[in-house]
Design an enzyme around this catalytic site. Structure first.
Site, PDB file in Angstrom:
ATOM      1  N   ARG A  52     -18.911  -2.181  -6.965  1.00 53.79           N
ATOM      2  CA  ARG A  52     -19.143  -1.625  -5.637  1.00 53.79           C
ATOM      3  C   ARG A  52     -18.139  -2.258  -4.680  1.00 53.79           C
ATOM      4  NH1 ARG A  52     -19.102  -5.723  -3.448  1.00 53.79           N
ATOM      5  NH2 ARG A  52     -19.902  -4.796  -1.555  1.00 53.79           N
ATOM      6  N   GLY A  53     -18.128  -1.736  -3.461  1.00 55.63           N
ATOM      7  CA  GLY A  53     -17.077  -2.085  -2.520  1.00 55.63           C
ATOM      8  C   GLY A  53     -16.007  -1.020  -2.581  1.00 55.63           C
ATOM      9  N   ALA A  54     -15.623  -0.502  -1.412  1.00 55.18           N
ATOM     10  CA  ALA A  54     -14.736   0.661  -1.373  1.00 55.18           C
ATOM     11  C   ALA A  54     -13.457   0.441  -2.171  1.00 55.18           C
ATOM     12  CB  ALA A  54     -14.398   1.005   0.073  1.00 55.18           C
ATOM     13  N   ARG A  90     -19.329   8.984  -6.226  1.00 54.22           N
ATOM     14  CA  ARG A  90     -19.993   8.535  -4.992  1.00 54.22           C
ATOM     15  C   ARG A  90     -19.330   9.227  -3.803  1.00 54.22           C
ATOM     16  NH1 ARG A  90     -21.383   2.291  -4.255  1.00 54.22           N
ATOM     17  NH2 ARG A  90     -22.547   3.215  -2.534  1.00 54.22           N
ATOM     18  N   GLN A 200     -26.375  -7.413  -0.745  1.00 53.04           N
ATOM     19  CA  GLN A 200     -25.020  -7.771  -1.163  1.00 53.04           C
ATOM     20  C   GLN A 200     -24.507  -9.021  -0.453  1.00 53.04           C
ATOM     21  OE1 GLN A 200     -25.982  -4.663  -0.178  1.00 53.04           O
ATOM     22  NE2 GLN A 200     -24.775  -3.070  -1.165  1.00 53.04           N
ATOM     23  N   ASP A 241     -16.006   1.499   4.398  1.00 53.74           N
ATOM     24  CA  ASP A 241     -15.848   2.423   3.283  1.00 53.74           C
ATOM     25  C   ASP A 241     -15.050   3.662   3.670  1.00 53.74           C
ATOM     26  OD1 ASP A 241     -17.910   1.791   0.739  1.00 53.74           O
ATOM     27  OD2 ASP A 241     -18.362   0.761   2.611  1.00 53.74           O
ATOM     28  N   ASN A 251     -19.645   1.843   7.395  1.00 53.63           N
ATOM     29  CA  ASN A 251     -19.818   0.627   6.595  1.00 53.63           C
ATOM     30  C   ASN A 251     -21.294   0.525   6.218  1.00 53.63           C
ATOM     31  OD1 ASN A 251     -18.648  -1.785   5.418  1.00 53.63           O
ATOM     32  ND2 ASN A 251     -19.784  -2.951   6.948  1.00 53.63           N
ATOM     33  N   LYS A 252     -21.626  -0.499   5.475  1.00 49.07           N
ATOM     34  CA  LYS A 252     -22.985  -0.665   4.986  1.00 49.07           C
ATOM     35  C   LYS A 252     -23.995  -0.562   6.128  1.00 49.07           C
ATOM     36  CE  LYS A 252     -23.705  -0.997   1.517  1.00 49.07           C
ATOM     37  NZ  LYS A 252     -23.955   0.138   0.597  1.00 49.07           N
TER      38      LYS A 252
END
Length: 361
Positions: A52-54, A90, A200, A241, A251-252
């Protein structure tokens, strides 16, 4: 670097070369890796957040095209079908789409699809790693400037989610300036948002900072505003992202609330990104950026270690209570002090972004 990075690397120990990745679902309790040997495994790793993570999603996608090229034995038409599956794994992280599209464009006239896919994937990721180092340098210059103006000997930085090397090879984005600050001998302390519902921050960011010996404190997501009110946060750095053409940032989930609190307390709020995170097709991020809705079970259940040292997952909600799980929110450009990129710092403004990035692409 040549295909060997902190969060992922090519592995030829098996019969065919594959991509080996850190299984981020197991951290910080267990360090484990997964071998991705075909398109289905690549897609599942992205979907289920093994990776995970863009940035790392884009990195895995690029190598996923290489894995798929092996799978289809160099047939470009068959590869296009595999590429669609990877691209659609995704919806929010634009780096994923960018990496797949870039790889397919580079490969369209290839005479040796497998070898070229391997070479192009390595080149893309080596460049991403160099961009991460540039973000580290530009961002750390800001840290030094803020520290100098404050007259303090220690800087307190708040971050949200994980935007370190587990998220973007090979330094990260939001954490990259912090790693550089440590190398420069700056006394830095990080407030680490837990980042519900997948935690996270509490698991991945805290784990990364622990590995690097950087001072940090894990806080509940709603603590940041209180800290800012009392002068305990000198700046906020987050990753993203997707960033729209006008500077709105996805973002998150929870990032928007941090930006509001920072704005209300005159705390600088920076977003660190590689240029591949820009989506120039979207002019209004709030209206145009697709927001991923993930399984409600991520809200209803939580994973941890019990008193006997056993990793368990437990439900924390009433059994019959419904839940909803939006993965991201969008922070409007007006709340952002600046965008820290591999090509310098830029205002979150349509004209400034167009002038600095779009015209040269």
């Amino acid at each position: 670097m040549q295909g060997n990075y902190k969060a992922l690397w090519l592995n030829d120990d098996l019969f065919d070369e594959c991509l080996e990745v850190i299984d981020q679902r197991q951290l910080p309790f267990v360090y484990d890796t997964r071998h991705l040997t075909n398109t289905e495994e690549v897609v599942n790793a992205i979907k289920n957040m093994t990776v995970r993570g863009a940035g790392v999603i884009g990195s895995v996608a690029a190598f996923g095209i290489y894995i798929a090229a092996i799978e289809v034995e160099g047939d470009y038409e068959a590869l296009k079908e595999k590429a669609v599956l990877i691209r659609e794994s995704r919806p929010t992280a634009v780096n994923l789409m960018w990496a797949v599209d870039k790889m397919m464009e580079l490969l369209k006239d290839s005479d040796d699809l497998v070898d070229d896919a391997r070479r192009f994937a390595i080149e893309l990721n080596d460049e991403e790693a160099l961009e991460s180092q540039k973000i580290a340098e530009y961002g750390c210059n800001i840290i030094e400037d803020i520290l100098k103006k404050s007259g303090k000997t220690e800087i307190n930085i708040l971050t949200h989610c994980n935007a370190g090397w587990l998220a973007v090879i090979d330094e990260g984005t939001a954490l990259a300036p912090i790693y550089e600050a440590k190398r420069r001998g700056i006394d830095v302390h990080v407030w680490v948002d837990e980042t519900r519902p997948r935690n996270q921050g509490a698991s991945l960011t805290a784990w990364e900072l622990s590995q690097s010996g950087i001072k940090h404190t894990i806080i509940a997501d709603n603590t940041g505003g209180h800290l800012m009110q009392h002068g305990m946060v000198d700046m906020v750095i987050v990753g993203a992202d997707r960033v729209s053409a006008n500077g709105d940032v996805a973002n998150k989930i929870g990032t928007y609330l941090k930006a509001l609190a920072a704005h209300d307390n005159n705390v600088p709020f920076y977003v660190a990104i590689p240029t591949s995170t820009f989506d120039f097709e979207i002019r209004d991020g709030v209206k145009g950026i697709p927001i991923e809705e993930r399984s409600a079970d991520e809200v209803r259940f939580i994973k941890g270690v019990d008193s006997e040292g056993v990793v368990r997952e437990v439900r924390i909600t009433p059994e019959d209570s419904p839940a909803i799980n939006y993965g991201f929110d969008v922070t409007p450009a007006r709340l952002i002090t600046g965008l820290i990129t591999n090509r310098g710092v830029c205002e979150a403004d349509f004209d400034k972004i167009q002038e600095k990035f779009k015209k040269s692409n």
